[in-house]
Design a protein around this motif. Structure first.
Motif, PDB file in Angstrom:
ATOM      1  N   TYR A  44      85.918 -38.447 -38.188  1.00 36.80           N
ATOM      2  CA  TYR A  44      85.397 -37.313 -37.632  1.00 36.80           C
ATOM      3  C   TYR A  44      86.002 -36.108 -38.077  1.00 36.80           C
ATOM      4  O   TYR A  44      87.160 -35.983 -38.049  1.00 36.80           O
ATOM      5  CB  TYR A  44      85.354 -37.583 -36.041  1.00 36.80           C
ATOM      6  CG  TYR A  44      84.424 -38.551 -35.436  1.00 36.80           C
ATOM      7  CD1 TYR A  44      83.388 -38.262 -34.992  1.00 36.80           C
ATOM      8  CD2 TYR A  44      84.948 -39.811 -35.397  1.00 36.80           C
ATOM      9  CE1 TYR A  44      82.348 -39.334 -34.625  1.00 36.80           C
ATOM     10  CE2 TYR A  44      83.973 -40.912 -34.959  1.00 36.80           C
ATOM     11  CZ  TYR A  44      82.651 -40.274 -34.699  1.00 36.80           C
ATOM     12  OH  TYR A  44      81.741 -41.515 -34.012  1.00 36.80           O
ATOM     13  N   SER A  46      86.467 -31.674 -37.911  1.00 37.11           N
ATOM     14  CA  SER A  46      86.333 -30.478 -37.172  1.00 37.11           C
ATOM     15  C   SER A  46      86.664 -29.284 -38.368  1.00 37.11           C
ATOM     16  O   SER A  46      87.587 -29.546 -38.993  1.00 37.11           O
ATOM     17  CB  SER A  46      86.799 -30.246 -35.834  1.00 37.11           C
ATOM     18  OG  SER A  46      88.348 -30.267 -36.304  1.00 37.11           O
ATOM     19  N   LYS A  67      82.014 -35.643 -29.769  1.00 37.43           N
ATOM     20  CA  LYS A  67      81.068 -35.531 -31.132  1.00 37.43           C
ATOM     21  C   LYS A  67      80.002 -34.469 -30.620  1.00 37.43           C
ATOM     22  O   LYS A  67      79.213 -34.781 -30.125  1.00 37.43           O
ATOM     23  CB  LYS A  67      80.540 -37.085 -31.455  1.00 37.43           C
ATOM     24  CG  LYS A  67      79.682 -36.842 -32.625  1.00 37.43           C
ATOM     25  CD  LYS A  67      79.189 -38.144 -32.888  1.00 37.43           C
ATOM     26  CE  LYS A  67      77.964 -38.202 -33.828  1.00 37.43           C
ATOM     27  NZ  LYS A  67      77.292 -39.405 -33.886  1.00 37.43           N
ATOM     28  N   PHE A  72      84.007 -32.224 -33.051  1.00 33.26           N
ATOM     29  CA  PHE A  72      84.092 -33.400 -34.210  1.00 33.26           C
ATOM     30  C   PHE A  72      82.639 -33.731 -34.590  1.00 33.26           C
ATOM     31  O   PHE A  72      81.847 -34.215 -33.725  1.00 33.26           O
ATOM     32  CB  PHE A  72      85.014 -34.453 -33.701  1.00 33.26           C
ATOM     33  CG  PHE A  72      86.452 -34.064 -33.370  1.00 33.26           C
ATOM     34  CD1 PHE A  72      87.262 -34.027 -34.768  1.00 33.26           C
ATOM     35  CD2 PHE A  72      87.099 -33.718 -32.332  1.00 33.26           C
ATOM     36  CE1 PHE A  72      88.545 -33.665 -34.493  1.00 33.26           C
ATOM     37  CE2 PHE A  72      88.300 -33.231 -32.243  1.00 33.26           C
ATOM     38  CZ  PHE A  72      89.273 -33.303 -33.419  1.00 33.26           C
ATOM     39  N   GLN A  73      82.563 -33.779 -35.869  1.00 30.82           N
ATOM     40  CA  GLN A  73      81.403 -34.551 -36.498  1.00 30.82           C
ATOM     41  C   GLN A  73      81.534 -35.607 -37.279  1.00 30.82           C
ATOM     42  O   GLN A  73      82.741 -35.661 -37.775  1.00 30.82           O
ATOM     43  CB  GLN A  73      80.558 -33.081 -37.228  1.00 30.82           C
ATOM     44  CG  GLN A  73      80.496 -31.732 -36.692  1.00 30.82           C
ATOM     45  CD  GLN A  73      80.070 -30.687 -37.656  1.00 30.82           C
ATOM     46  OE1 GLN A  73      79.464 -30.965 -38.504  1.00 30.82           O
ATOM     47  NE2 GLN A  73      80.494 -29.523 -37.151  1.00 30.82           N
ATOM     48  N   LEU A  74      80.612 -36.364 -37.446  1.00 29.57           N
ATOM     49  CA  LEU A  74      80.582 -37.300 -38.240  1.00 29.57           C
ATOM     50  C   LEU A  74      79.736 -37.255 -39.598  1.00 29.57           C
ATOM     51  O   LEU A  74      78.694 -37.755 -39.507  1.00 29.57           O
ATOM     52  CB  LEU A  74      80.106 -38.878 -37.475  1.00 29.57           C
ATOM     53  CG  LEU A  74      80.273 -40.029 -38.146  1.00 29.57           C
ATOM     54  CD1 LEU A  74      81.907 -40.172 -38.707  1.00 29.57           C
ATOM     55  CD2 LEU A  74      79.834 -41.171 -37.214  1.00 29.57           C
ATOM     56  N   GLN A  84      78.912 -44.811 -34.312  1.00 29.42           N
ATOM     57  CA  GLN A  84      78.772 -43.455 -34.337  1.00 29.42           C
ATOM     58  C   GLN A  84      79.099 -42.795 -33.101  1.00 29.42           C
ATOM     59  O   GLN A  84      78.438 -41.839 -32.806  1.00 29.42           O
ATOM     60  CB  GLN A  84      77.258 -43.047 -34.825  1.00 29.42           C
ATOM     61  CG  GLN A  84      77.044 -43.530 -36.217  1.00 29.42           C
ATOM     62  CD  GLN A  84      75.599 -43.408 -36.627  1.00 29.42           C
ATOM     63  OE1 GLN A  84      74.931 -42.291 -36.445  1.00 29.42           O
ATOM     64  NE2 GLN A  84      75.080 -44.332 -37.368  1.00 29.42           N
ATOM     65  N   LEU A  86      82.422 -41.163 -30.807  1.00 30.08           N
ATOM     66  CA  LEU A  86      83.921 -40.959 -30.892  1.00 30.08           C
ATOM     67  C   LEU A  86      84.515 -41.509 -29.937  1.00 30.08           C
ATOM     68  O   LEU A  86      84.541 -41.318 -28.619  1.00 30.08           O
ATOM     69  CB  LEU A  86      83.990 -39.566 -30.847  1.00 30.08           C
ATOM     70  CG  LEU A  86      85.487 -39.022 -30.943  1.00 30.08           C
ATOM     71  CD1 LEU A  86      86.302 -39.654 -32.195  1.00 30.08           C
ATOM     72  CD2 LEU A  86      85.554 -37.515 -30.753  1.00 30.08           C
TER      73      LEU A  86
END
Length: 114
Positions: A44, A46, A67, A72-74, A84, A86
């Motif tokens: 993840y 940021s 998320k 935070f991004q995946l 998928q 966090l």
């Protein structure tokens, strides 16, 4: 943090805080030292353009352990997608990165800032 000198090329340098989510169930025997060991986890990311912040002001960057596009991004460019989600109880580690560029017109140039 405090920006002393702004970026010479605004919007090109980013600070990234990354979390390693081990909810995929993979277990390292000993330590996870190679790319093959760690690419089985979810990563993840940021993104923070801290050098674009006002000069001379003390700032604090807080990132919630969620998320979404503000925290935070995946993105999926490294690691697995797993579930998928966090999973806070499955965080195995973190990475702090400085990303510079992304724009080919800056290739070979120096980007200054403190």
């Amino acid at each position: 943090y405090k920006v002393i000198i702004p970026s010479s090329h605004p919007h090109t340098a980013k600070l990234r805080f990354n979390l390693v989510d081990g909810s995929s169930g993979h277990v390292c025997h000993g330590t996870c030292e190679t790319q093959n060991d760690i690419e089985v986890f979810e990563f993840y990311y940021s993104f923070h353009a801290v050098l674009d912040d006002p000069v001379g002001e003390w700032k604090r960057r807080t990132v919630a352990l969620v998320k979404d596009t503000n925290n935070f991004q995946l993105p999926g460019w490294f690691g697995r997608f797993g579930n998928q989600v966090l999973d806070k109880d499955s965080i195995k580690g973190f990475v702090i990165e400085v990303e510079v560029g992304g724009d080919e017109s800056l290739f070979g140039q120096t980007i200054d800032g403190e």
